[in-house]
Design a protein around this motif. Sequence first.
Motif, PDB file in Angstrom:
ATOM      1  N   GLY A   1       0.831  -1.243   0.165  1.00  0.00           N
ATOM      2  CA  GLY A   1       0.041   0.042  -0.020  1.00  0.00           C
ATOM      3  C   GLY A   1       0.956   1.346   0.049  1.00  0.00           C
ATOM      4  O   GLY A   1       0.308   2.337  -0.464  1.00  0.00           O
ATOM      5  N   GLN A   2       1.884   1.006   0.585  1.00  0.00           N
ATOM      6  CA  GLN A   2       2.721   2.344   0.851  1.00  0.00           C
ATOM      7  C   GLN A   2       3.713   2.714  -0.282  1.00  0.00           C
ATOM      8  O   GLN A   2       4.441   3.712  -0.359  1.00  0.00           O
ATOM      9  N   ILE A   3       3.907   1.705  -1.226  1.00  0.00           N
ATOM     10  CA  ILE A   3       4.956   1.726  -2.308  1.00  0.00           C
ATOM     11  C   ILE A   3       4.429   1.591  -3.836  1.00  0.00           C
ATOM     12  O   ILE A   3       4.969   1.910  -4.707  1.00  0.00           O
TER      13      ILE A   3
ATOM     14  N   HIS B   1      -1.813  -9.115   5.660  1.00  0.00           N
ATOM     15  CA  HIS B   1      -2.623  -8.105   5.596  1.00  0.00           C
ATOM     16  C   HIS B   1      -1.688  -6.745   6.354  1.00  0.00           C
ATOM     17  O   HIS B   1      -1.278  -6.601   7.506  1.00  0.00           O
ATOM     18  N   HIS B   2      -1.674  -5.722   5.513  1.00  0.00           N
ATOM     19  CA  HIS B   2      -0.846  -4.668   5.930  1.00  0.00           C
ATOM     20  C   HIS B   2      -1.501  -3.266   5.957  1.00  0.00           C
ATOM     21  O   HIS B   2      -1.353  -2.652   4.921  1.00  0.00           O
ATOM     22  N   PHE B   3      -2.757  -3.096   6.807  1.00  0.00           N
ATOM     23  CA  PHE B   3      -3.537  -1.758   6.899  1.00  0.00           C
ATOM     24  C   PHE B   3      -4.345  -1.529   5.775  1.00  0.00           C
ATOM     25  O   PHE B   3      -5.259  -0.510   5.830  1.00  0.00           O
TER      26      PHE B   3
ATOM     27  N   ASN C   1      -0.101  -7.465  10.097  1.00  0.00           N
ATOM     28  CA  ASN C   1       1.149  -6.332  10.511  1.00  0.00           C
ATOM     29  C   ASN C   1       0.079  -5.745  11.442  1.00  0.00           C
ATOM     30  O   ASN C   1      -0.766  -5.214  11.229  1.00  0.00           O
ATOM     31  N   GLU C   2       0.800  -5.504  12.616  1.00  0.00           N
ATOM     32  CA  GLU C   2       0.398  -4.780  13.711  1.00  0.00           C
ATOM     33  C   GLU C   2      -1.191  -4.706  13.690  1.00  0.00           C
ATOM     34  O   GLU C   2      -1.541  -3.672  13.742  1.00  0.00           O
ATOM     35  N   PRO C   3      -1.988  -5.668  14.243  1.00  0.00           N
ATOM     36  CA  PRO C   3      -3.386  -5.558  14.238  1.00  0.00           C
ATOM     37  C   PRO C   3      -3.630  -4.556  15.239  1.00  0.00           C
ATOM     38  O   PRO C   3      -4.640  -3.832  15.391  1.00  0.00           O
TER      39      PRO C   3
ATOM     40  N   THR D   1      10.592  -7.346  13.148  1.00  0.00           N
ATOM     41  CA  THR D   1      10.030  -7.241  11.953  1.00  0.00           C
ATOM     42  C   THR D   1      10.031  -5.976  11.331  1.00  0.00           C
ATOM     43  O   THR D   1       9.884  -5.586  10.157  1.00  0.00           O
ATOM     44  N   GLU D   2      10.047  -4.862  12.349  1.00  0.00           N
ATOM     45  CA  GLU D   2      10.253  -3.623  11.759  1.00  0.00           C
ATOM     46  C   GLU D   2      11.142  -2.645  12.958  1.00  0.00           C
ATOM     47  O   GLU D   2      10.561  -2.907  14.006  1.00  0.00           O
ATOM     48  N   ASN D   3      11.823  -1.711  12.412  1.00  0.00           N
ATOM     49  CA  ASN D   3      12.518  -0.732  13.408  1.00  0.00           C
ATOM     50  C   ASN D   3      13.127   0.370  12.578  1.00  0.00           C
ATOM     51  O   ASN D   3      13.634   0.107  11.321  1.00  0.00           O
TER      52      ASN D   3
ATOM     53  N   PHE E   1       4.853   6.268   1.423  1.00  0.00           N
ATOM     54  CA  PHE E   1       3.758   7.048   1.716  1.00  0.00           C
ATOM     55  C   PHE E   1       3.579   6.772   3.072  1.00  0.00           C
ATOM     56  O   PHE E   1       2.745   5.588   3.318  1.00  0.00           O
ATOM     57  N   GLU E   2       3.812   7.558   4.231  1.00  0.00           N
ATOM     58  CA  GLU E   2       3.505   7.148   5.695  1.00  0.00           C
ATOM     59  C   GLU E   2       2.060   7.613   5.961  1.00  0.00           C
ATOM     60  O   GLU E   2       1.734   8.484   6.572  1.00  0.00           O
ATOM     61  N   TRP E   3       1.427   6.707   5.398  1.00  0.00           N
ATOM     62  CA  TRP E   3      -0.091   6.496   5.675  1.00  0.00           C
ATOM     63  C   TRP E   3      -0.823   8.136   5.748  1.00  0.00           C
ATOM     64  O   TRP E   3      -0.759   8.754   4.926  1.00  0.00           O
ATOM     65  N   HIS E   4      -1.405   8.349   6.938  1.00  0.00           N
ATOM     66  CA  HIS E   4      -2.384   9.703   6.962  1.00  0.00           C
ATOM     67  C   HIS E   4      -1.084  10.964   7.170  1.00  0.00           C
ATOM     68  O   HIS E   4      -1.630  11.892   6.776  1.00  0.00           O
TER      69      HIS E   4
END
Length: 392
Positions: free
Chosen positions: A18-20, A107-109, A152-154, A305-307, A350-353
């Motif tokens: 979604g972000q790329i 699932h990632h957002f 991803n991060e529910p 998984t993310e940092n 794209f950092e979401w909102h």
Amino acid sequence: MFLSFPNDFFFGTSTSAGQIETAFDHQWKGLESKDGFIFSKTIDHELRREEDIEYIKQFGTVYRCSVDWSRLQRAAFAPLEQDIVEEYQTFFAHLNDEGIQIMMVLHHFCNPIWFEKTGGWKTEDSIAAFIDFTRQCIDCFGQYIFSWNTFNEPNVYAVAAFFTGDFPPHKKKLKLAKRVINNMAKTHVVVYKMLKEAFPEKTVGISLNTAYFKGTNILGVAAAKYIDWWYIKRTAKLFQLVDYWGLSYYTYMPLNPFPVSEIHRPGKLAKMKIPHDKMWGYYPEGLSKILKHFHKRFKKPIIITENGICSDDPKDRIKCIKDYLKVCHDAIKEGINIKGYIHWSTFDNFEWHLGPSYRFGLVNVNLYTKERTMTEAGRFYAQVCQERGVRI
Ligand code: BGC
């Protein structure tokens, strides 16, 4: 000092479709971000896959990524679009040929509009549609994947979409967030079993978002305790059917009792003398506490998984990589079973909102031309991956 990592420890980077990729038909499409961009074109990844592989392959042996559900499936229970399936298969096969293992996030957002229209994660009835999507992903992509994240991060998704209202569908009811997280947890159990049945030897986990919450006054202490329980411990309990814990960590959040962040109260963290990035407080030692907790409580392998860090300055990113790898190295020395470190993110995205000017990339992406440029931090991380250790 050079900190070297065990032979079976892996390094990698992560993105999410979604972000790329250019927004197809998901619920973020057309939204205006805080920095004034419209969520539509992101970084043209779907048009530049071959070019992007040249960067990905420099950053370790694992690439964590997702696929765009809305592009792949146009209606509930519809067969996946063959041409899009082939596009992803070609990409995954090429990565595998380059020696890159893929960790796929199911699932990632991002949800297709059709999924939202029928109630999305609020309704238990929606679960069947996601399970059908997963089944088709197993058939189409399973052979290229070495490890899975179901969600991803529910906890981020449920809170941001249904409590703080930052993510679509912009609801603000804790009750709904709770229902959503419960529905995701139920789905996770089914999907975990399906994946294990299809590929008993491949590991399955989630990525749970963690953070360091600290009260700055009496009310803040109570708030921090509650949030830590609701957001991390309660969620972990719901999703504990995993082969490993995927943990993401970015944030130190002081509470007074309201959360203080650079996003909502710019300048406040500096006044409190708390180091921070463009979004949150910065406190790598917080990760150390989280690692100890998960190790003690669940005794399962852990993967970061993310940092990463939200900054335009590659020097900040280099410091972040050094600080967090030191935390991981110390934890491994203490006997905590950490299997790998995946940096967020391969590319600015794209950092979401908040929008694309909130940068996390090892590779810089020009906001308008989408031209990629390796940063100093990217070169630094590539060397870390090659030497399998970090000079601090
Ligand atoms: C998410 C990413 C996001 C990153 C930085 C994580 O919570 O999985 O999608 O870009 O944090 O905010």
